[in-house]
Design a protein around this motif. Structure first.
Motif, short mmCIF file in Angstrom:
data_model
loop_
_atom_site.label_atom_id
_atom_site.label_comp_id
_atom_site.label_asym_id
_atom_site.label_seq_id
_atom_site.Cartn_x
_atom_site.Cartn_y
_atom_site.Cartn_z
N GLU A 84 72.46 9.25 -50.87
CA GLU A 84 71.43 9.74 -50.96
C GLU A 84 71.11 11.15 -50.69
OE1 GLU A 84 68.44 5.68 -51.41
OE2 GLU A 84 68.47 6.73 -49.38
N ARG A 85 71.71 11.36 -49.17
CA ARG A 85 71.74 12.69 -48.82
C ARG A 85 72.49 13.80 -49.55
NH1 ARG A 85 71.51 9.79 -43.50
NH2 ARG A 85 73.96 10.11 -43.43
N THR A 86 73.59 13.22 -50.00
CA THR A 86 74.59 14.07 -50.88
C THR A 86 73.73 14.37 -51.85
OG1 THR A 86 76.25 12.93 -49.76
CG2 THR A 86 76.73 14.08 -51.74
N LEU A 87 73.07 13.39 -52.72
CA LEU A 87 72.47 13.70 -53.90
C LEU A 87 71.43 14.52 -53.73
CD1 LEU A 87 72.67 12.74 -57.01
CD2 LEU A 87 71.11 11.00 -56.39
N THR A 88 70.55 14.40 -52.57
CA THR A 88 69.64 15.42 -52.51
C THR A 88 70.16 16.77 -52.25
OG1 THR A 88 68.36 13.81 -51.22
CG2 THR A 88 67.60 16.03 -50.70
N LEU A 89 71.33 16.87 -51.52
CA LEU A 89 71.81 18.38 -51.44
C LEU A 89 72.17 18.82 -52.90
CD1 LEU A 89 73.88 17.94 -48.36
CD2 LEU A 89 72.08 19.07 -48.52
N LEU A 90 72.53 18.17 -53.48
CA LEU A 90 73.22 18.61 -54.83
C LEU A 90 72.06 18.95 -55.82
CD1 LEU A 90 76.03 16.12 -55.76
CD2 LEU A 90 76.43 18.32 -55.05
N GLN A 91 71.02 18.28 -55.66
CA GLN A 91 69.71 18.55 -56.32
C GLN A 91 68.85 19.77 -55.95
OE1 GLN A 91 67.61 14.79 -56.43
NE2 GLN A 91 68.71 13.86 -57.97
N THR A 92 68.89 20.02 -54.55
CA THR A 92 68.26 21.20 -54.05
C THR A 92 69.26 21.92 -53.26
OG1 THR A 92 67.82 19.70 -52.07
CG2 THR A 92 66.04 19.68 -53.74
N PRO A 93 69.89 22.94 -54.07
CA PRO A 93 70.82 23.71 -53.28
C PRO A 93 70.09 24.89 -52.59
CG PRO A 93 70.80 23.99 -55.66
CD PRO A 93 70.21 22.78 -55.59
N PRO A 94 70.63 25.56 -51.84
CA PRO A 94 70.15 26.54 -51.10
C PRO A 94 69.78 27.91 -52.04
CG PRO A 94 72.19 26.65 -50.13
CD PRO A 94 72.06 25.41 -51.10
N ALA A 95 70.43 28.05 -53.10
CA ALA A 95 70.25 29.14 -54.24
C ALA A 95 70.61 28.69 -55.30
CB ALA A 95 71.05 30.49 -53.55
N SER A 96 70.51 29.28 -56.29
CA SER A 96 71.07 29.06 -57.77
C SER A 96 72.56 28.87 -57.77
CB SER A 96 70.47 29.95 -58.96
OG SER A 96 71.03 31.43 -58.48
N TRP A 97 73.18 28.06 -58.36
CA TRP A 97 74.70 27.92 -58.57
C TRP A 97 75.09 29.04 -59.02
CZ3 TRP A 97 76.26 23.70 -56.18
CH2 TRP A 97 75.60 22.78 -56.12
N ASP A 98 74.75 30.10 -59.83
CA ASP A 98 75.41 31.30 -60.23
C ASP A 98 75.39 32.15 -59.20
OD1 ASP A 98 75.51 30.19 -63.01
OD2 ASP A 98 73.39 31.04 -63.27
N GLN A 99 74.53 32.19 -58.32
CA GLN A 99 74.37 33.10 -57.13
C GLN A 99 75.39 32.59 -56.11
OE1 GLN A 99 70.64 33.31 -55.45
NE2 GLN A 99 69.79 34.62 -57.16
N LEU A 100 75.60 31.13 -55.95
CA LEU A 100 76.51 30.50 -54.83
C LEU A 100 78.20 30.78 -55.42
CD1 LEU A 100 74.65 27.27 -54.00
CD2 LEU A 100 74.74 29.09 -52.86
N TYR A 101 78.21 30.76 -56.48
CA TYR A 101 79.65 30.86 -57.15
C TYR A 101 79.96 32.21 -57.88
CZ TYR A 101 79.84 26.32 -54.98
OH TYR A 101 79.87 25.16 -54.36
N ALA A 102 79.12 33.28 -57.61
CA ALA A 102 79.71 34.35 -58.40
C ALA A 102 80.94 34.90 -57.94
CB ALA A 102 78.46 35.66 -57.97
N ALA A 103 81.44 35.69 -58.93
CA ALA A 103 82.95 35.88 -58.95
C ALA A 103 83.31 36.99 -57.47
CB ALA A 103 83.49 36.59 -59.96
#
Length: 376
Positions: A84-103
């Protein structure tokens, strides 16, 4: 007087309490079975869609004091599971996925095909870690051929993420260390030249160095090269290259060990512009070890100029601790635990590799023989 009669009728008087307890358990089980059979199972209406997690039937009775969760009240609050903690992390990332994984932040790294991915979990009741996820880089995102204890339909990536503990997901996806993480303790050591070596000591020979426990011996070799000003990061060891060239020249000039096939091979090597050092040395009766073969391949690649040269000082420098060789991938923690075995500063000695010293001695001996022949 008459002996006391036990409940079960066939047990001795000394076991009367045990018989009473067993009979009570039996009567409780019989009463529970009768009550279960007497009360029919409630029927719940069937819904086509489910809109939320907390859905109650309109005919469900309101909770009564008898049906409340007395065990939950006694056990205290319920804490979320690791999944459940893992699922919560995936649902509420610290920033948008585009910003976290920009090139610019996270460059794309192509992975080879069919690299195995396995996740193990420790268990106090098991004899060792047990497998909770297994797949490959090819099958991990397609779902075919993957094995997982938590399987999400049509989402193999989520199945893989839910198998990992929450702290690992937080570290891999969001680059955040756990709150309880402590910086590993560092190890103090001293780098000193080995006895009878021609390499000079450091400007401050008794200086104590401090580094991470996981620092490998190859990094120590690079540090020695930088401090002593050795040209091993831009080219192979100059003294070793000069010794190899001297041996090749002597062999080529020695008419007694040449035959027709050797002359043809030498002409072919001269035409190509790069000498096959291993072939020439072996034709003249030398037995080469694995370390020198790797060094000769390094020299050949450097002479061929096929690309930018990547220094490999660990080939030409020998590091040792208490007479035992420190392999390039050996860590400081391993050296201190398995070799040094003391709480004092670790002493690591450096010198030229054995094949470098032997090659220089060989070149000098061949040169002296040529001088003696010419003088005669």
């Amino acid at each position: 007087g008459s002996a006391a009669k036990t409940e079960d009728g066939d047990s001795p008087a000394s076991n009367g309490s045990a018989g009473k307890f067993i009979n009570r358990l039996r009567s409780m089980r019989v009463r529970k079975q009768k009550s279960t059979l007497a009360s029919p199972l409630p029927t719940l209406p069937i819904k086509d869609t489910i809109s939320g997690p907390d859905i109650q039937s309109p005919t469900s009775p309101a909770p009564t004091p008898e049906s409340r969760d007395t065990f939950g009240e006694w056990a205290g609050p319920r804490y979320p599971t690791d999944t459940e903690r893992t699922l919560t992390l995936l649902q509420t990332p610290p920033a948008s996925w585009d910003q976290l994984y920009a090139a610019a932040v996270c460059p794309r790294l192509p992975l080879p095909r069919n690299i195995g991915i396995m996740v193990f979990q420790d268990c106090a009741l098991a004899s060792g870690p047990f497998l909770i996820f297994r797949s490959t880089t090819t099958d991990a995102f397609s779902g075919s051929g993957s094995e997982s204890v938590l399987s999400v339909t049509n989402d193999p990536l989520l199945s893989f993420e839910l198998c990992m503990p929450a702290w690992l997901v937080d570290l891999l996806l969001f680059n955040r260390l756990p709150a309880a993480f402590q910086e590993p303790s560092k190890i103090s050591f001293i780098l000193a030249p080995a006895p009878h070596t021609v390499l000079p000591p450091f400007p401050n020979p008794s200086a104590r160095l401090v580094a991470n426990r996981m620092l490998r011996a190859r990094k120590l070799a690079i540090y020695v090269v930088e401090k002593l000003g050795l040209a091993l990061m831009t080219q192979p060891a100059p003294n070793y290259v000069s010794a190899v060239d001297a041996c090749i020249r002597v062999y080529e000039r020695n008419a007694n060990v040449k035959d027709a096939s050797a002359e043809d091979a030498s002409a072919e090597e001269a035409t190509e512009g790069v000498v096959d050092y291993i072939a020439v040395l072996e034709r003249n009766g030398e037995v080469l070890g694995d370390a020198e073969r790797a060094a000769l391949d390094d020299v050949t690649q450097w002479r061929a100029q096929t690309g930018e040269y990547v220094g490999r000082p660990e080939l030409y420098l020998h590091l040792s601790c208490r007479g035992r060789t420190a392999q390039p991938k050996t860590t400081l923690a391993t050296i201190k635990t398995n070799v040094w075995k003391a709480n004092t500063d670790v002493v690591v000695h450096y010198e030229w590799a054995e094949f470098v010293r032997n090659r220089i001695s060989k070149a000098q001996s061949l040169a002296s023989v040529v001088v003696q022949v010419n003088s005669v």
